[in-house]
Scaffold this motif. Sequence first.
Motif, PDB file in Angstrom:
ATOM      1  N   GLY A   1       0.804  -1.217   0.000  1.00 47.78           N
ATOM      2  CA  GLY A   1       0.000   0.000   0.000  1.00 47.78           C
ATOM      3  C   GLY A   1       0.832   1.260   0.000  1.00 47.78           C
ATOM      4  N   ASN A   2       2.105   1.124   0.342  1.00 51.41           N
ATOM      5  CA  ASN A   2       3.025   2.260   0.349  1.00 51.41           C
ATOM      6  C   ASN A   2       3.881   2.149  -0.909  1.00 51.41           C
ATOM      7  OD1 ASN A   2       5.149   4.070   0.749  1.00 51.41           O
ATOM      8  ND2 ASN A   2       5.141   3.760   2.978  1.00 51.41           N
ATOM      9  N   LYS A   3       3.472   2.849  -1.977  1.00 46.09           N
ATOM     10  CA  LYS A   3       4.072   2.619  -3.291  1.00 46.09           C
ATOM     11  C   LYS A   3       5.567   2.907  -3.326  1.00 46.09           C
ATOM     12  CE  LYS A   3      -0.073   3.236  -6.130  1.00 46.09           C
ATOM     13  NZ  LYS A   3      -0.687   3.959  -7.276  1.00 46.09           N
ATOM     14  N   SER A   4       5.985   4.007  -2.730  1.00 44.93           N
ATOM     15  CA  SER A   4       7.411   4.336  -2.785  1.00 44.93           C
ATOM     16  C   SER A   4       8.235   3.316  -2.007  1.00 44.93           C
ATOM     17  CB  SER A   4       7.651   5.745  -2.228  1.00 44.93           C
ATOM     18  OG  SER A   4       7.226   5.831  -0.873  1.00 44.93           O
ATOM     19  N   HIS A   5       7.723   2.929  -0.848  1.00 45.50           N
ATOM     20  CA  HIS A   5       8.440   1.934  -0.042  1.00 45.50           C
ATOM     21  C   HIS A   5       8.433   0.574  -0.740  1.00 45.50           C
ATOM     22  CE1 HIS A   5      10.148   0.078   3.518  1.00 45.50           C
ATOM     23  NE2 HIS A   5       9.168  -0.823   3.517  1.00 45.50           N
ATOM     24  N   ASP A   6       7.306   0.230  -1.347  1.00 42.06           N
ATOM     25  CA  ASP A   6       7.222  -1.042  -2.057  1.00 42.06           C
ATOM     26  C   ASP A   6       8.239  -1.113  -3.190  1.00 42.06           C
ATOM     27  OD1 ASP A   6       5.185  -1.668  -0.368  1.00 42.06           O
ATOM     28  OD2 ASP A   6       3.572  -1.337  -1.809  1.00 42.06           O
ATOM     29  N   ALA A   7       8.421  -0.005  -3.883  1.00 39.06           N
ATOM     30  CA  ALA A   7       9.399   0.046  -4.979  1.00 39.06           C
ATOM     31  C   ALA A   7      10.814  -0.138  -4.445  1.00 39.06           C
ATOM     32  CB  ALA A   7       9.278   1.361  -5.738  1.00 39.06           C
ATOM     33  N   GLU A   8      11.113   0.486  -3.313  1.00 42.50           N
ATOM     34  CA  GLU A   8      12.441   0.348  -2.705  1.00 42.50           C
ATOM     35  C   GLU A   8      12.707  -1.104  -2.301  1.00 42.50           C
ATOM     36  OE1 GLU A   8      12.686   2.999   0.577  1.00 42.50           O
ATOM     37  OE2 GLU A   8      12.464   4.813  -0.632  1.00 42.50           O
ATOM     38  N   ILE A   9      11.694  -1.740  -1.723  1.00 39.09           N
ATOM     39  CA  ILE A   9      11.869  -3.115  -1.272  1.00 39.09           C
ATOM     40  C   ILE A   9      12.035  -4.060  -2.460  1.00 39.09           C
ATOM     41  CG2 ILE A   9      10.772  -5.021  -0.035  1.00 39.09           C
ATOM     42  CD1 ILE A   9      11.956  -2.782   1.705  1.00 39.09           C
ATOM     43  N   LYS A  10      11.299  -3.806  -3.544  1.00 38.24           N
ATOM     44  CA  LYS A  10      11.479  -4.656  -4.720  1.00 38.24           C
ATOM     45  C   LYS A  10      12.897  -4.500  -5.283  1.00 38.24           C
ATOM     46  CE  LYS A  10       9.882  -5.895  -9.311  1.00 38.24           C
ATOM     47  NZ  LYS A  10       8.940  -5.671 -10.429  1.00 38.24           N
ATOM     48  N   ASN A  11      13.419  -3.272  -5.300  1.00 40.67           N
ATOM     49  CA  ASN A  11      14.793  -3.060  -5.775  1.00 40.67           C
ATOM     50  C   ASN A  11      15.793  -3.805  -4.902  1.00 40.67           C
ATOM     51  OD1 ASN A  11      14.028  -1.445  -7.937  1.00 40.67           O
ATOM     52  ND2 ASN A  11      14.180   0.462  -6.760  1.00 40.67           N
ATOM     53  N   LEU A  12      15.567  -3.778  -3.592  1.00 38.26           N
ATOM     54  CA  LEU A  12      16.452  -4.505  -2.678  1.00 38.26           C
ATOM     55  C   LEU A  12      16.335  -6.006  -2.918  1.00 38.26           C
ATOM     56  CD1 LEU A  12      18.389  -4.621  -0.280  1.00 38.26           C
ATOM     57  CD2 LEU A  12      16.402  -4.472   1.253  1.00 38.26           C
ATOM     58  N   LEU A  13      15.116  -6.484  -3.128  1.00 31.79           N
ATOM     59  CA  LEU A  13      14.907  -7.900  -3.415  1.00 31.79           C
ATOM     60  C   LEU A  13      15.657  -8.319  -4.674  1.00 31.79           C
ATOM     61  CD1 LEU A  13      13.277 -10.576  -2.922  1.00 31.79           C
ATOM     62  CD2 LEU A  13      11.553  -9.621  -4.446  1.00 31.79           C
ATOM     63  N   LEU A  14      15.539  -7.526  -5.728  1.00 33.11           N
ATOM     64  CA  LEU A  14      16.226  -7.851  -6.980  1.00 33.11           C
ATOM     65  C   LEU A  14      17.740  -7.797  -6.815  1.00 33.11           C
ATOM     66  CD1 LEU A  14      13.983  -5.998  -9.591  1.00 33.11           C
ATOM     67  CD2 LEU A  14      14.031  -8.443  -9.044  1.00 33.11           C
ATOM     68  N   GLU A  15      18.225  -6.874  -5.994  1.00 35.54           N
ATOM     69  CA  GLU A  15      19.660  -6.801  -5.714  1.00 35.54           C
ATOM     70  C   GLU A  15      20.139  -8.098  -5.059  1.00 35.54           C
ATOM     71  OE1 GLU A  15      22.787  -4.247  -2.914  1.00 35.54           O
ATOM     72  OE2 GLU A  15      20.738  -3.512  -3.214  1.00 35.54           O
ATOM     73  N   ILE A  16      19.349  -8.615  -4.129  1.00 38.24           N
ATOM     74  CA  ILE A  16      19.695  -9.866  -3.445  1.00 38.24           C
ATOM     75  C   ILE A  16      19.680 -11.039  -4.417  1.00 38.24           C
ATOM     76  CG2 ILE A  16      18.857 -11.522  -1.729  1.00 38.24           C
ATOM     77  CD1 ILE A  16      17.940  -9.083  -0.064  1.00 38.24           C
ATOM     78  N   LEU A  17      18.670 -11.079  -5.292  1.00 39.37           N
ATOM     79  CA  LEU A  17      18.562 -12.186  -6.241  1.00 39.37           C
ATOM     80  C   LEU A  17      19.692 -12.156  -7.270  1.00 39.37           C
ATOM     81  CD1 LEU A  17      14.695 -12.285  -6.833  1.00 39.37           C
ATOM     82  CD2 LEU A  17      16.078 -13.773  -5.381  1.00 39.37           C
ATOM     83  N   HIS A  18      20.063 -10.959  -7.730  1.00 38.18           N
ATOM     84  CA  HIS A  18      21.192 -10.857  -8.654  1.00 38.18           C
ATOM     85  C   HIS A  18      22.491 -11.251  -7.952  1.00 38.18           C
ATOM     86  CE1 HIS A  18      19.470  -9.266 -12.355  1.00 38.18           C
ATOM     87  NE2 HIS A  18      18.675  -8.486 -11.631  1.00 38.18           N
ATOM     88  N   LEU A  19      22.602 -10.896  -6.683  1.00 40.30           N
ATOM     89  CA  LEU A  19      23.782 -11.292  -5.908  1.00 40.30           C
ATOM     90  C   LEU A  19      23.829 -12.813  -5.771  1.00 40.30           C
ATOM     91  CD1 LEU A  19      26.213 -10.343  -4.218  1.00 40.30           C
ATOM     92  CD2 LEU A  19      24.679 -10.205  -2.247  1.00 40.30           C
ATOM     93  N   ALA A  20      22.677 -13.419  -5.507  1.00 40.91           N
ATOM     94  CA  ALA A  20      22.619 -14.876  -5.411  1.00 40.91           C
ATOM     95  C   ALA A  20      23.026 -15.521  -6.737  1.00 40.91           C
ATOM     96  CB  ALA A  20      21.210 -15.323  -5.022  1.00 40.91           C
ATOM     97  N   LYS A  21      22.586 -14.938  -7.830  1.00 46.41           N
ATOM     98  CA  LYS A  21      22.923 -15.486  -9.146  1.00 46.41           C
ATOM     99  C   LYS A  21      24.417 -15.380  -9.438  1.00 46.41           C
ATOM    100  CE  LYS A  21      21.300 -15.483 -13.931  1.00 46.41           C
ATOM    101  NZ  LYS A  21      20.353 -14.890 -14.911  1.00 46.41           N
TER     102      LYS A  21
END
Length: 466
Positions: A330-350
């Motif tokens: 529900g918090n669009k700006s925060h949600d976008a930040e968290i998705k970016n962090l999630l993708l950073e973690i997944l790329h790091l895992a890869k």
Amino acid sequence: MAAGAGLLRALGLAVLLLPAVPRGPPGGAERRCFCQVTGHIDDCTCDVETIDAFNNYKLFPRLSELLESDYFRYYKVNLKKPCPFWNDNSHCGIRDCAVKPCPTDEVPNGIRSASYKYSEEASNHAEECEEANRLGAVDESLSKETQRAMLQWTRHDDSSDSFCEADDIHSPDAEYVDLLLNPERYTGYKGPDAWKIWNSIYEENCFKPQNVKRPLASGRGESLILLRHMFYKWLKGVCIEKRAFYKLISGLHASINIHLSARYLLQDTWSEKKWGPNVTEFQQRFDEVLTRGEGPRRLKNLYFLYLIELRALSKVLPFFDRPGFQLYTGNKSHDAEIKNLLLEILHLAKSFPLHFDENSFFAGNKKEAAKLKEEFRLHFKNITRIMDCVGCFKCRLWGKLQTQGLGTVLKILFSENLIGKIPESGPSYGFRLTRQEIVALFNAFGRVSTSVRELENFRNILRNMQ
């Protein structure tokens, strides 16, 4: 300075809680736990040292930040499901076994509606509950195509690809739990009830024949040596899938024991509680002498579990990397930040250089491989059902979450073809992950990542002991 002094006092108390083990030169205690926890990991191309460096200094800090976000801290769970295997309604009466859910009767109806907007005037407690209940709502600003896909996901019967006995999140007994307010730590739950859970898992669900016994530390003398020889001869002789299954369960068991040892109740007074590392507890579970050689094996299996879960994160990147995918709170700006962090973690895992190669699983004859895969799935699904037999509610919470997380890992690894067909935009009809699976997946890996990090702490404490 005060916080540092408190930590030193906690560590000092932890050091005093030592078992009666043979004394030796400095570093002897460390060697008894870790001398074999080094180098190559069986059935893998990776080594312990590479994982330690990657996890402790690269991945763990980012993952910890992710799991503190609103999307990942709330987990909906039904802790009131009866045990399906034996008539045992006994529950732990220890206060540290209790779980504090977010009470829905204190939440206004508007919080559950799709039109709800956060209120700055809401109390802190209400905000936690509001956020928790809001997580499951559908964002009406989504495109009609995405809304249709989400509705299809909710109707999807995933019994054919699920490795878990998932809770019905729409059940009146299912409640949101704030994982940060209900951390996994030592509760005092032990003895015959806890033993029954793990014994059922190992003896009935790990493909082990009844005539092969586990080499437990309670064994004595030549009989224990014979049991160990028979057990590891059997384990070495089975196919890689069954061997991996046992090592995953053993690694999960080790990870949980590390959490309980690292967050132990060191002091309990009327004014405060102090939680910290209990070296005695750690040594009793992992010291080579006290465990008759089994402790270091368990720790090696923890690293095997880490590699399997890390591999799943690297494989599932396309699912999360789609522009239309949202971690919606529900918090669009925060949600976008968290998705970016999630993708950073997944790329790091890869980017990890020595991934586990799951292509060796279920290879060969297709008919036999399909049969084995189904057995694998049903055995693990049975283990997730056993979690409803755990008498301590906090242990049940974290047991259900971590087994669902590992089940999601297996679902990802065995869905490679479906993940490969995910379109860059639009819904993914072939491969789906529910919010429950996503939250469990990352929190479960967070637990394993924390265990690897805690091993460094215990290693440092033991290294300085006489």
